[in-house]
Design an enzyme around this catalytic site. Structure first.
Site, PDB file in Angstrom:
ATOM      1  N   LYS A 160      -8.345 -25.703  34.391  1.00  0.00           N
ATOM      2  CA  LYS A 160      -7.225 -24.751  34.579  1.00  0.00           C
ATOM      3  C   LYS A 160      -7.591 -23.545  35.436  1.00  0.00           C
ATOM      4  CE  LYS A 160      -5.549 -27.720  32.588  1.00  0.00           C
ATOM      5  NZ  LYS A 160      -4.910 -28.624  33.527  1.00  0.00           N
ATOM      6  N   SER A 161      -8.525 -23.771  36.344  1.00  0.00           N
ATOM      7  CA  SER A 161      -8.978 -22.673  37.199  1.00  0.00           C
ATOM      8  C   SER A 161      -8.638 -22.903  38.665  1.00  0.00           C
ATOM      9  CB  SER A 161     -10.498 -22.524  37.069  1.00  0.00           C
ATOM     10  OG  SER A 161     -10.848 -22.281  35.743  1.00  0.00           O
ATOM     11  N   GLY A 162      -7.925 -23.998  38.942  1.00  0.00           N
ATOM     12  CA  GLY A 162      -7.603 -24.296  40.339  1.00  0.00           C
ATOM     13  C   GLY A 162      -8.284 -25.562  40.831  1.00  0.00           C
ATOM     14  N   THR A 196      -7.313 -28.736  40.764  1.00  0.00           N
ATOM     15  CA  THR A 196      -6.422 -29.635  41.510  1.00  0.00           C
ATOM     16  C   THR A 196      -6.264 -29.125  42.946  1.00  0.00           C
ATOM     17  OG1 THR A 196      -5.231 -29.892  39.432  1.00  0.00           O
ATOM     18  CG2 THR A 196      -4.162 -30.770  41.393  1.00  0.00           C
ATOM     19  N   HIS A 201     -16.474 -30.559  35.154  1.00  0.00           N
ATOM     20  CA  HIS A 201     -16.201 -29.331  34.404  1.00  0.00           C
ATOM     21  C   HIS A 201     -17.458 -28.853  33.664  1.00  0.00           C
ATOM     22  CE1 HIS A 201     -12.007 -29.047  35.246  1.00  0.00           C
ATOM     23  NE2 HIS A 201     -11.570 -29.971  34.431  1.00  0.00           N
ATOM     24  N   TYR A 255      -9.837 -18.243  42.226  1.00  0.00           N
ATOM     25  CA  TYR A 255      -8.436 -18.658  42.373  1.00  0.00           C
ATOM     26  C   TYR A 255      -7.602 -17.513  42.968  1.00  0.00           C
ATOM     27  CZ  TYR A 255      -3.861 -20.521  40.789  1.00  0.00           C
ATOM     28  OH  TYR A 255      -2.579 -21.003  40.711  1.00  0.00           O
ATOM     29  N   ARG A 309       2.234 -26.170  37.129  1.00  0.00           N
ATOM     30  CA  ARG A 309       3.141 -25.419  36.250  1.00  0.00           C
ATOM     31  C   ARG A 309       3.741 -24.249  37.024  1.00  0.00           C
ATOM     32  NH1 ARG A 309       3.000 -21.288  32.252  1.00  0.00           N
ATOM     33  NH2 ARG A 309       0.971 -20.685  33.067  1.00  0.00           N
ATOM     34  N   LYS A 310       3.096 -23.060  36.960  1.00  0.00           N
ATOM     35  CA  LYS A 310       3.663 -21.899  37.654  1.00  0.00           C
ATOM     36  C   LYS A 310       2.793 -21.404  38.810  1.00  0.00           C
ATOM     37  CE  LYS A 310       6.147 -19.433  33.978  1.00  0.00           C
ATOM     38  NZ  LYS A 310       6.060 -18.128  33.267  1.00  0.00           N
TER      39      LYS A 310
END
Ligand code: PAP
Length: 329
Positions: A73-75, A77, A136, A225, A291-292
């Site tokens: 969840k840190s960028g 993708t 990760h 990020y 997501r956002k």
């Protein structure tokens, strides 16, 4: 009957070695109540622990390998899309990019939750150089063959509050709306503050790569990020230079950097049919990775007192390192 198999470095390994190892590892509960296993300084979820052990034991790096590393969840993708595009820009123009038809996670595959979780010994020898993978795991938990080789590591980190909130929404998307709101995870927050989180502790992940990037700047690139959100052109140039394939003057004049940043932008990737439908081999819907994509969105889910408590701990852990985060837009 003892069954043996052979690792890619030629050692014979009892087949249930990984299972025995997992059974003996210290365990804890994540903030959502799911189990975590502590291995080589990292809290792994059940989906990653076996893969993490096999990866550490068997992966043989090549000097030409490229590893994209991050806390989830840190960028990740985004970085996968960018690095793949930079690396393959002489093969595919942006209008022919495999990113248009394949999710970034299938183009740059994870060691722990994909390659080594499906097979204890995946055949990675057949892949042509330069190979590009992602992980990760923390720097110190990487196989010695990576830390001791000439391969290049690109690490992306994100401010700890947005990273935590993004992880919360990801879990909610997978488990459904019955996951308790973050504001009510009192006991869970105690563990978050102790670093007991999926692939945590957060501070050990970022500090390991931060220090490595200072000691070996030609081998480890540390990205944030928030910096990419602020100036993607500058960071794409930095990435290409680090990978040893800087953009030429002609490419810059022809707008190649802008083409790559548009192709990999949140809005573009999220709206592609391939990322709106289907699922990652781990079962995660491809759409869950989008997501956002906002800096400072944490304030919609984390009460200020919780944010303050967590941030204070992170700041104490990072004290003296020179590393800091932007937590608002
Ligand atoms: P992973 O580690 O599970 O692969 P990762 O890609 O690191 O996840 O993180 C997902 C976050 O990156 C999401 O953030 P959010 O929950 O705060 O919205 C997701 O929206 C964001 N993200 C995904 N793709 C992009 C992109 N192309 N540009 C910017 N942010 C992105």
């Amino acid at each position: 009957m003892e069954t043996t198999t052979f690792s890619s470095n030629g050692e014979s390994v009892p087949r249930d070695e990984v299972q025995d190892l997992v059974a003996g590892l210290p365990g804890e509960k994540n903030w959502d109540g799911s189990p975590l296993y502590f291995y080589k300084g990292v809290w792994y979820p059940p989906s990653a622990i076996r893969g993490a052990i096999s990866f550490r034991q068997h992966f043989i790096a090549r000097d030409t390998d490229i590893i994209l590393a991050s806390m989830p969840k840190s960028g990740t993708t985004w970085l996968k899309a960018l690095a793949f595009s930079v690396l393959n820009r002489s093969i595919y123009s942006p209008t022919e990019s495999p990113l248009l038809t394949t999710p970034p996670h299938d183009l740059v595959r994870f060691f722990e939750v994909d390659l080594y979780s499906k097979h204890q010994l995946p055949d990675l020898e057949q892949l042509p150089s330069p190979r590009i993978f992602s992980s990760h795991s923390h720097y110190e938990a990487m196989p010695q063959s990576i830390r001791g080789s000439g391969c290049k590591i690109v690490y992306i980190c994100r401010n700890p509050l947005d990273q935590l909130v993004s992880a919360f929404h990801f879990v909610r998307k997978l488990k459904g709306e019955n996951v308790k709101p973050l504001s009510s995870i009192d006991e869970g927050l105690d563990n978050v503050c102790l670093g007991i989180r999926t692939f945590g502790p957060f501070w050990d992940s970022v500090l390991g790569y931060w220090k490595a990037s200072l000691e070996r700047p030609d081998k480890v690139l540390f990205l944030k990020y928030e910096d990419l959100k602020e100036d993607i052109t500058f960071n794409l140039k930095k990435l290409a230079e680090f990978l040893g394939i800087p953009f030429t003057e002609k490419e810059e004049k022809d707008g190649v950097i802008e083409e790559i940043s548009s192709l990999c932008s949140f809005d573009n990737l999220r709206n592609l049919e391939v990322n709106r439908s289907g699922a990652h081999p781990s079962g995660t819907p491809n759409s869950a990775f989008f997501r956002k994509a906002k800096v400072g969105d944490w304030c919609n889910d984390l009460p200020p007192s919780m944010a303050e408590r967590f941030l204070k701990i992170v700041e104490e852990k990072l004290a003296g390192s020179g590393l800091s985060f932007k937590v608002t837009e």
